[in-house]
Motif scaffolding. Sequence first.
Motif, PDB file in Angstrom:
ATOM      1  N   CYS A  75       7.101   1.729   3.775  1.00  0.00           N
ATOM      2  CA  CYS A  75       8.244   2.243   2.998  1.00  0.00           C
ATOM      3  C   CYS A  75       7.908   3.460   2.709  1.00  0.00           C
ATOM      4  O   CYS A  75       6.580   4.078   2.765  1.00  0.00           O
ATOM      5  CB  CYS A  75       8.012   1.371   1.551  1.00  0.00           C
ATOM      6  N   ASP A  76       9.028   4.398   2.315  1.00  0.00           N
ATOM      7  CA  ASP A  76       8.892   5.700   1.884  1.00  0.00           C
ATOM      8  C   ASP A  76       8.391   5.798   0.828  1.00  0.00           C
ATOM      9  O   ASP A  76       9.261   5.812  -0.476  1.00  0.00           O
ATOM     10  CB  ASP A  76      10.322   6.393   2.156  1.00  0.00           C
ATOM     11  N   ARG A  77       7.056   6.170   0.332  1.00  0.00           N
ATOM     12  CA  ARG A  77       6.534   6.330  -1.077  1.00  0.00           C
ATOM     13  C   ARG A  77       7.142   7.228  -1.822  1.00  0.00           C
ATOM     14  O   ARG A  77       7.524   6.849  -3.090  1.00  0.00           O
ATOM     15  CB  ARG A  77       4.977   6.659  -1.108  1.00  0.00           C
ATOM     16  N   GLU A  78       7.527   8.410  -1.499  1.00  0.00           N
ATOM     17  CA  GLU A  78       8.307   9.425  -2.340  1.00  0.00           C
ATOM     18  C   GLU A  78       9.331   9.097  -2.688  1.00  0.00           C
ATOM     19  O   GLU A  78       9.922   9.195  -3.837  1.00  0.00           O
ATOM     20  CB  GLU A  78       8.359  10.849  -1.546  1.00  0.00           C
ATOM     21  N   LYS A  79      10.233   8.187  -1.946  1.00  0.00           N
ATOM     22  CA  LYS A  79      11.673   7.688  -2.512  1.00  0.00           C
ATOM     23  C   LYS A  79      11.562   6.580  -3.284  1.00  0.00           C
ATOM     24  O   LYS A  79      11.990   6.413  -4.606  1.00  0.00           O
ATOM     25  CB  LYS A  79      12.309   7.262  -1.329  1.00  0.00           C
ATOM     26  N   PHE A  80      10.307   5.674  -2.891  1.00  0.00           N
ATOM     27  CA  PHE A  80       9.952   4.587  -3.917  1.00  0.00           C
ATOM     28  C   PHE A  80       9.593   4.925  -5.276  1.00  0.00           C
ATOM     29  O   PHE A  80      10.105   4.569  -6.223  1.00  0.00           O
ATOM     30  CB  PHE A  80       8.784   3.634  -3.328  1.00  0.00           C
ATOM     31  N   ASP A 111       0.818  -1.270   0.127  1.00  0.00           N
ATOM     32  CA  ASP A 111      -0.053   0.110   0.081  1.00  0.00           C
ATOM     33  C   ASP A 111       0.997   1.340   0.080  1.00  0.00           C
ATOM     34  O   ASP A 111       0.532   2.181  -0.591  1.00  0.00           O
ATOM     35  CB  ASP A 111      -0.873  -0.160   1.354  1.00  0.00           C
ATOM     36  N   ASP A 112       1.973   1.294   0.595  1.00  0.00           N
ATOM     37  CA  ASP A 112       2.989   2.196   0.542  1.00  0.00           C
ATOM     38  C   ASP A 112       3.704   2.257  -0.649  1.00  0.00           C
ATOM     39  O   ASP A 112       3.844   3.463  -1.218  1.00  0.00           O
ATOM     40  CB  ASP A 112       3.980   2.198   1.691  1.00  0.00           C
ATOM     41  N   CYS A 113       3.904   1.029  -1.450  1.00  0.00           N
ATOM     42  CA  CYS A 113       4.365   1.082  -2.717  1.00  0.00           C
ATOM     43  C   CYS A 113       3.732   1.220  -3.628  1.00  0.00           C
ATOM     44  O   CYS A 113       3.369   0.507  -4.716  1.00  0.00           O
ATOM     45  CB  CYS A 113       5.190  -0.058  -2.652  1.00  0.00           C
ATOM     46  N   GLN A 145      10.036   7.928  -6.889  1.00  0.00           N
ATOM     47  CA  GLN A 145      11.091   8.640  -7.591  1.00  0.00           C
ATOM     48  C   GLN A 145      11.968   7.635  -8.307  1.00  0.00           C
ATOM     49  O   GLN A 145      12.209   7.408  -9.512  1.00  0.00           O
ATOM     50  CB  GLN A 145      11.872   9.374  -6.611  1.00  0.00           C
ATOM     51  N   CYS A 146      12.418   6.581  -7.603  1.00  0.00           N
ATOM     52  CA  CYS A 146      13.311   5.420  -8.172  1.00  0.00           C
ATOM     53  C   CYS A 146      12.594   4.734  -9.158  1.00  0.00           C
ATOM     54  O   CYS A 146      13.360   4.414 -10.357  1.00  0.00           O
ATOM     55  CB  CYS A 146      13.778   4.435  -7.039  1.00  0.00           C
ATOM     56  N   PHE A 147      11.308   4.448  -8.835  1.00  0.00           N
ATOM     57  CA  PHE A 147      10.529   3.709 -10.048  1.00  0.00           C
ATOM     58  C   PHE A 147      10.472   4.287 -11.471  1.00  0.00           C
ATOM     59  O   PHE A 147      10.818   3.953 -12.502  1.00  0.00           O
ATOM     60  CB  PHE A 147       9.188   3.201  -9.369  1.00  0.00           C
ATOM     61  N   LEU A 162       0.467   7.384  -7.800  1.00  0.00           N
ATOM     62  CA  LEU A 162      -0.786   8.136  -7.917  1.00  0.00           C
ATOM     63  C   LEU A 162      -1.062   8.187  -9.529  1.00  0.00           C
ATOM     64  O   LEU A 162      -0.402   7.710 -10.346  1.00  0.00           O
ATOM     65  CB  LEU A 162      -0.183   9.349  -7.750  1.00  0.00           C
ATOM     66  N   HIS A 163      -2.402   8.038  -9.399  1.00  0.00           N
ATOM     67  CA  HIS A 163      -2.978   8.098 -10.850  1.00  0.00           C
ATOM     68  C   HIS A 163      -2.743   9.236 -11.842  1.00  0.00           C
ATOM     69  O   HIS A 163      -2.246   9.088 -12.823  1.00  0.00           O
ATOM     70  CB  HIS A 163      -4.349   7.720 -10.891  1.00  0.00           C
ATOM     71  N   SER A 164      -2.274  10.268 -11.153  1.00  0.00           N
ATOM     72  CA  SER A 164      -1.563  11.651 -11.842  1.00  0.00           C
ATOM     73  C   SER A 164      -0.231  11.230 -12.234  1.00  0.00           C
ATOM     74  O   SER A 164       0.076  11.565 -13.235  1.00  0.00           O
ATOM     75  CB  SER A 164      -1.660  12.765 -10.897  1.00  0.00           C
ATOM     76  N   GLU A 165       0.464  10.229 -11.640  1.00  0.00           N
ATOM     77  CA  GLU A 165       2.054   9.889 -11.980  1.00  0.00           C
ATOM     78  C   GLU A 165       1.763   8.977 -13.056  1.00  0.00           C
ATOM     79  O   GLU A 165       2.665   9.126 -13.853  1.00  0.00           O
ATOM     80  CB  GLU A 165       2.559   9.549 -10.807  1.00  0.00           C
TER      81      GLU A 165
END
Length: 311
Positions: A292-297, A193-195, A299-301, A198-201
């Motif tokens: 998990c830190d979603r913002e870092k996740f 759920d953290d990983c 960004q890396c993805f 966003l639908h906008s992403e």
Amino acid sequence: MKRKIIIDCDPGHDDIMAILLSLAHPEEIEILGYTTVCGNQLVEKVTRNLCQVLTAIHREGKIAVGYDAPLYYAPDPQPLAHGESGLDGPQLPEAKIAPLAIHAVDFLKQQLEQSEEPVTLVALAPLTNLAVFLKTYPQLKEKIAMITLMGGAIGKGNILPKAEFNIYEDPHAAKIVFESGVPIVMSGIEVCDDCSILHSEIDALKGSGPIQDLAHEILQFFSRYSRERGKDRSPLFDVAPIMHLLHPEYFISRPASVQVEVAGQYTRGMTVVDQREGVSQKQLNTELLLSCDREKFIQCFLEGLAWLDKN
Ligand code: RIB
Ligand code: CA
């Protein structure tokens, strides 16, 4: 040091996202091959999907087809989430690559025997192939660095109130894997759920390059389920184990005792996580990812997808 992995999968929209992220990190990850298994759809369909996607992104890969059914229960494909093909949404080219002639279990044996160092098994699907491999070749457990799997949950469920699909589909296989003594890292529903994306992403991926466009088409279909329920994001379940291999520092985890319920009127496929004080050390069979830190996740993805379009 580059980590050798074999990806056991049932592509599957999120399986493909996990494979793309792996391919975007050739300095850290060497994919020895892929094994496919009945899960999201029948094994012939998920294998075809994998061959077509690798063709679409101009990549090769060793692919070995695995089991076409769970150990005891009947296949329970999920067209609602993944469509009749198992990868509805994108227009894919006819496959230019084909699976090997050997079974997934024999491929695992071959690769682990040939590898000088232990191999990481990445399990993104029901655990049928891995369970039979562990039972057939127990002497090769020492050549497995770890099994990092997407599956189970601490208290949540998706296919059932208390069961996640990969474990639910073949709980007998999951029981064998969790009791095997091989080091396990578990990405359950909660950390997935953290990983999430966003639908906008997802929408922003369009027009950025052929692989980002492919990811956009795949994720547009995959996110239907969440969009229709008024949510602003979708979990990229199968990406979690790969992201943990690349960036364990993005995650919080703890050792845990995990057992698998193989049959129950309401609890088939439940991963029973013992959270009581004083669980004995020998029962701690799993490194359980909690958050998990979603913002870092993300960004890396997203950087990984962009890298693929440039390399
Ligand atoms: O519950 C999510 C899991 O089931 C993911 O692996 C997805 O691909 C499906 O197989
Ligand atoms: Ca999967």
